[in-house]
Design a protein around this motif. Structure first.
Motif, PDB file in Angstrom:
ATOM      1  N   PHE A  76       0.830  -1.205   0.000  1.00  0.00           N
ATOM      2  CA  PHE A  76       0.000   0.000   0.000  1.00  0.00           C
ATOM      3  C   PHE A  76       0.865   1.257   0.000  1.00  0.00           C
ATOM      4  CE2 PHE A  76      -2.012   3.391   2.482  1.00  0.00           C
ATOM      5  CZ  PHE A  76      -3.099   3.660   1.674  1.00  0.00           C
ATOM      6  N   LEU A  77       1.911   1.277   0.834  1.00  0.00           N
ATOM      7  CA  LEU A  77       2.770   2.465   0.918  1.00  0.00           C
ATOM      8  C   LEU A  77       3.571   2.674  -0.370  1.00  0.00           C
ATOM      9  CD1 LEU A  77       4.019   2.192   4.601  1.00  0.00           C
ATOM     10  CD2 LEU A  77       2.303   3.754   3.665  1.00  0.00           C
ATOM     11  N   ILE A  78       4.032   1.595  -0.981  1.00  0.00           N
ATOM     12  CA  ILE A  78       4.720   1.718  -2.272  1.00  0.00           C
ATOM     13  C   ILE A  78       3.747   2.243  -3.323  1.00  0.00           C
ATOM     14  CG2 ILE A  78       5.788   0.386  -4.140  1.00  0.00           C
ATOM     15  CD1 ILE A  78       7.053  -1.364  -1.947  1.00  0.00           C
ATOM     16  N   GLY A  79       2.518   1.764  -3.303  1.00  0.00           N
ATOM     17  CA  GLY A  79       1.499   2.269  -4.215  1.00  0.00           C
ATOM     18  C   GLY A  79       1.186   3.735  -3.964  1.00  0.00           C
ATOM     19  N   LEU A  80       1.154   4.127  -2.696  1.00  0.00           N
ATOM     20  CA  LEU A  80       0.911   5.519  -2.353  1.00  0.00           C
ATOM     21  C   LEU A  80       2.009   6.415  -2.929  1.00  0.00           C
ATOM     22  CD1 LEU A  80      -1.212   7.031  -0.533  1.00  0.00           C
ATOM     23  CD2 LEU A  80       0.533   6.992   1.238  1.00  0.00           C
ATOM     24  N   ALA A  81       3.260   5.987  -2.780  1.00  0.00           N
ATOM     25  CA  ALA A  81       4.374   6.760  -3.332  1.00  0.00           C
ATOM     26  C   ALA A  81       4.334   6.765  -4.857  1.00  0.00           C
ATOM     27  CB  ALA A  81       5.699   6.180  -2.831  1.00  0.00           C
TER      28      ALA A  81
ATOM     29  N   TRP B 215      -0.079 -18.616  -3.208  1.00  0.00           N
ATOM     30  CA  TRP B 215       0.710 -17.532  -3.810  1.00  0.00           C
ATOM     31  C   TRP B 215      -0.158 -16.658  -4.717  1.00  0.00           C
ATOM     32  CZ3 TRP B 215       5.201 -21.181  -5.486  1.00  0.00           C
ATOM     33  CH2 TRP B 215       6.000 -21.477  -4.386  1.00  0.00           C
ATOM     34  N   LEU B 216      -1.068 -17.286  -5.452  1.00  0.00           N
ATOM     35  CA  LEU B 216      -1.978 -16.526  -6.311  1.00  0.00           C
ATOM     36  C   LEU B 216      -2.856 -15.601  -5.474  1.00  0.00           C
ATOM     37  CD1 LEU B 216      -3.282 -15.934  -9.075  1.00  0.00           C
ATOM     38  CD2 LEU B 216      -4.804 -17.867  -8.641  1.00  0.00           C
ATOM     39  N   ASP B 217      -3.442 -16.130  -4.407  1.00  0.00           N
ATOM     40  CA  ASP B 217      -4.280 -15.309  -3.530  1.00  0.00           C
ATOM     41  C   ASP B 217      -3.474 -14.166  -2.924  1.00  0.00           C
ATOM     42  OD1 ASP B 217      -6.385 -16.972  -4.043  1.00  0.00           O
ATOM     43  OD2 ASP B 217      -6.284 -18.035  -2.115  1.00  0.00           O
ATOM     44  N   LEU B 218      -2.279 -14.476  -2.438  1.00  0.00           N
ATOM     45  CA  LEU B 218      -1.438 -13.459  -1.828  1.00  0.00           C
ATOM     46  C   LEU B 218      -1.030 -12.403  -2.849  1.00  0.00           C
ATOM     47  CD1 LEU B 218       0.058 -12.443   0.666  1.00  0.00           C
ATOM     48  CD2 LEU B 218       1.968 -13.931   0.022  1.00  0.00           C
ATOM     49  N   GLY B 219      -0.668 -12.819  -4.037  1.00  0.00           N
ATOM     50  CA  GLY B 219      -0.281 -11.876  -5.085  1.00  0.00           C
ATOM     51  C   GLY B 219      -1.428 -10.959  -5.485  1.00  0.00           C
ATOM     52  N   LEU B 220      -2.624 -11.508  -5.569  1.00  0.00           N
ATOM     53  CA  LEU B 220      -3.780 -10.685  -5.924  1.00  0.00           C
ATOM     54  C   LEU B 220      -4.112  -9.678  -4.823  1.00  0.00           C
ATOM     55  CD1 LEU B 220      -6.088 -13.320  -7.637  1.00  0.00           C
ATOM     56  CD2 LEU B 220      -4.893 -11.416  -8.725  1.00  0.00           C
ATOM     57  N   ILE B 221      -3.994 -10.100  -3.578  1.00  0.00           N
ATOM     58  CA  ILE B 221      -4.254  -9.179  -2.475  1.00  0.00           C
ATOM     59  C   ILE B 221      -3.181  -8.088  -2.423  1.00  0.00           C
ATOM     60  CG2 ILE B 221      -4.366  -8.977   0.041  1.00  0.00           C
ATOM     61  CD1 ILE B 221      -5.701 -11.711   0.073  1.00  0.00           C
ATOM     62  N   LEU B 222      -1.920  -8.465  -2.632  1.00  0.00           N
ATOM     63  CA  LEU B 222      -0.854  -7.465  -2.664  1.00  0.00           C
ATOM     64  C   LEU B 222      -1.059  -6.476  -3.805  1.00  0.00           C
ATOM     65  CD1 LEU B 222       2.252  -9.686  -1.899  1.00  0.00           C
ATOM     66  CD2 LEU B 222       1.393  -7.832  -0.479  1.00  0.00           C
ATOM     67  N   PHE B 223      -1.459  -6.986  -4.962  1.00  0.00           N
ATOM     68  CA  PHE B 223      -1.705  -6.129  -6.113  1.00  0.00           C
ATOM     69  C   PHE B 223      -2.874  -5.184  -5.848  1.00  0.00           C
ATOM     70  CE2 PHE B 223      -3.351  -5.521 -10.552  1.00  0.00           C
ATOM     71  CZ  PHE B 223      -2.305  -4.721 -10.974  1.00  0.00           C
ATOM     72  N   ALA B 224      -3.918  -5.690  -5.189  1.00  0.00           N
ATOM     73  CA  ALA B 224      -5.063  -4.840  -4.854  1.00  0.00           C
ATOM     74  C   ALA B 224      -4.657  -3.734  -3.880  1.00  0.00           C
ATOM     75  CB  ALA B 224      -6.188  -5.686  -4.254  1.00  0.00           C
ATOM     76  N   CYS B 225      -3.840  -4.066  -2.878  1.00  0.00           N
ATOM     77  CA  CYS B 225      -3.360  -3.041  -1.938  1.00  0.00           C
ATOM     78  C   CYS B 225      -2.513  -2.007  -2.658  1.00  0.00           C
ATOM     79  CB  CYS B 225      -2.551  -3.688  -0.816  1.00  0.00           C
ATOM     80  SG  CYS B 225      -3.542  -4.596   0.362  1.00  0.00           S
ATOM     81  N   TYR B 226      -1.684  -2.452  -3.595  1.00  0.00           N
ATOM     82  CA  TYR B 226      -0.862  -1.534  -4.378  1.00  0.00           C
ATOM     83  C   TYR B 226      -1.739  -0.597  -5.208  1.00  0.00           C
ATOM     84  CZ  TYR B 226       2.347   0.106  -7.968  1.00  0.00           C
ATOM     85  OH  TYR B 226       3.064   0.889  -8.822  1.00  0.00           O
ATOM     86  N   LEU B 227      -2.759  -1.135  -5.866  1.00  0.00           N
ATOM     87  CA  LEU B 227      -3.641  -0.301  -6.683  1.00  0.00           C
ATOM     88  C   LEU B 227      -4.432   0.701  -5.846  1.00  0.00           C
ATOM     89  CD1 LEU B 227      -5.019  -2.767  -9.374  1.00  0.00           C
ATOM     90  CD2 LEU B 227      -3.266  -1.007  -9.624  1.00  0.00           C
ATOM     91  N   VAL B 228      -4.876   0.292  -4.676  1.00  0.00           N
ATOM     92  CA  VAL B 228      -5.579   1.219  -3.778  1.00  0.00           C
ATOM     93  C   VAL B 228      -4.628   2.333  -3.357  1.00  0.00           C
ATOM     94  CG1 VAL B 228      -6.609   1.436  -1.475  1.00  0.00           C
ATOM     95  CG2 VAL B 228      -7.303  -0.423  -2.982  1.00  0.00           C
TER      96      VAL B 228
ATOM     97  N   CYS C 176      -2.018   3.404  -5.068  1.00  0.00           N
ATOM     98  CA  CYS C 176      -1.803   4.260  -6.241  1.00  0.00           C
ATOM     99  C   CYS C 176      -2.953   5.236  -6.422  1.00  0.00           C
ATOM    100  CB  CYS C 176      -1.658   3.405  -7.501  1.00  0.00           C
ATOM    101  SG  CYS C 176      -0.085   2.595  -7.687  1.00  0.00           S
ATOM    102  N   THR C 177      -4.159   4.756  -6.276  1.00  0.00           N
ATOM    103  CA  THR C 177      -5.335   5.613  -6.432  1.00  0.00           C
ATOM    104  C   THR C 177      -5.353   6.706  -5.372  1.00  0.00           C
ATOM    105  OG1 THR C 177      -6.556   3.750  -7.341  1.00  0.00           O
ATOM    106  CG2 THR C 177      -7.849   5.606  -6.545  1.00  0.00           C
ATOM    107  N   MET C 178      -5.088   6.331  -4.136  1.00  0.00           N
ATOM    108  CA  MET C 178      -5.103   7.323  -3.058  1.00  0.00           C
ATOM    109  C   MET C 178      -3.943   8.313  -3.196  1.00  0.00           C
ATOM    110  SD  MET C 178      -6.315   5.074   0.204  1.00  0.00           S
ATOM    111  CE  MET C 178      -6.256   6.469   1.298  1.00  0.00           C
ATOM    112  N   GLY C 179      -2.771   7.839  -3.592  1.00  0.00           N
ATOM    113  CA  GLY C 179      -1.633   8.735  -3.775  1.00  0.00           C
ATOM    114  C   GLY C 179      -1.877   9.746  -4.876  1.00  0.00           C
ATOM    115  N   SER C 180      -2.457   9.300  -5.964  1.00  0.00           N
ATOM    116  CA  SER C 180      -2.765  10.196  -7.068  1.00  0.00           C
ATOM    117  C   SER C 180      -3.824  11.225  -6.661  1.00  0.00           C
ATOM    118  CB  SER C 180      -3.249   9.388  -8.271  1.00  0.00           C
ATOM    119  OG  SER C 180      -3.562  10.219  -9.336  1.00  0.00           O
ATOM    120  N   ALA C 181      -4.849  10.768  -5.948  1.00  0.00           N
ATOM    121  CA  ALA C 181      -5.898  11.678  -5.497  1.00  0.00           C
ATOM    122  C   ALA C 181      -5.354  12.682  -4.478  1.00  0.00           C
ATOM    123  CB  ALA C 181      -7.051  10.890  -4.888  1.00  0.00           C
TER     124      ALA C 181
END
Length: 98
Positions: free
Chosen positions: A16-21, A65-78, A80-85
């Motif tokens: 999430f923090l990497i996505g925020l940055a 690993w698939l479940d974990l990767g999808l959850i990590l990707f979702a946190c990253y996208l959230v 990114c969205t919040m950082g951009s906003a």
């Protein structure tokens, strides 16, 4: 899913923090975006992966690993969205009124 969130909360927070940055920085970047064809192809791949995860088609450790990767990707996208906003909100507030 609760187990993944409980056990891997540090990694989820990091994603999430990497996505925020990345979202904060991405507003400044003026590079070429992906084409519509590539965007549709990537969206189709994401839908197939989420469907495989929800249907539990992939068993065992690779499914974990698939479940974990999808959850990590979702946190990253959230993030990114919040950082951009947030970047847009901060920049719009700092401009003087004309």
């Amino acid at each position: 899913m609760a187990f993944l969130a409980t056990f891997h909360w540090g990694f989820l927070l990091g994603a999430f923090l990497i996505g925020l940055a990345a979202g904060w920085i991405a507003v400044v970047h003026r590079g070429q975006g992906v084409s519509k064809v590539l965007a549709r192809w990537l969206a189709a791949v994401a839908v197939v992966l989420v469907a495989a995860s929800l249907a539990r088609i992939v068993p065992g450790r690779p499914g974990y690993w698939l479940d974990l990767g999808l959850i990590l990707f979702a946190c990253y996208l959230v993030g990114c969205t919040m950082g951009s906003a947030l970047r847009g909100w901060v920049v719009s507030r700092s401009r003087p009124a004309v």
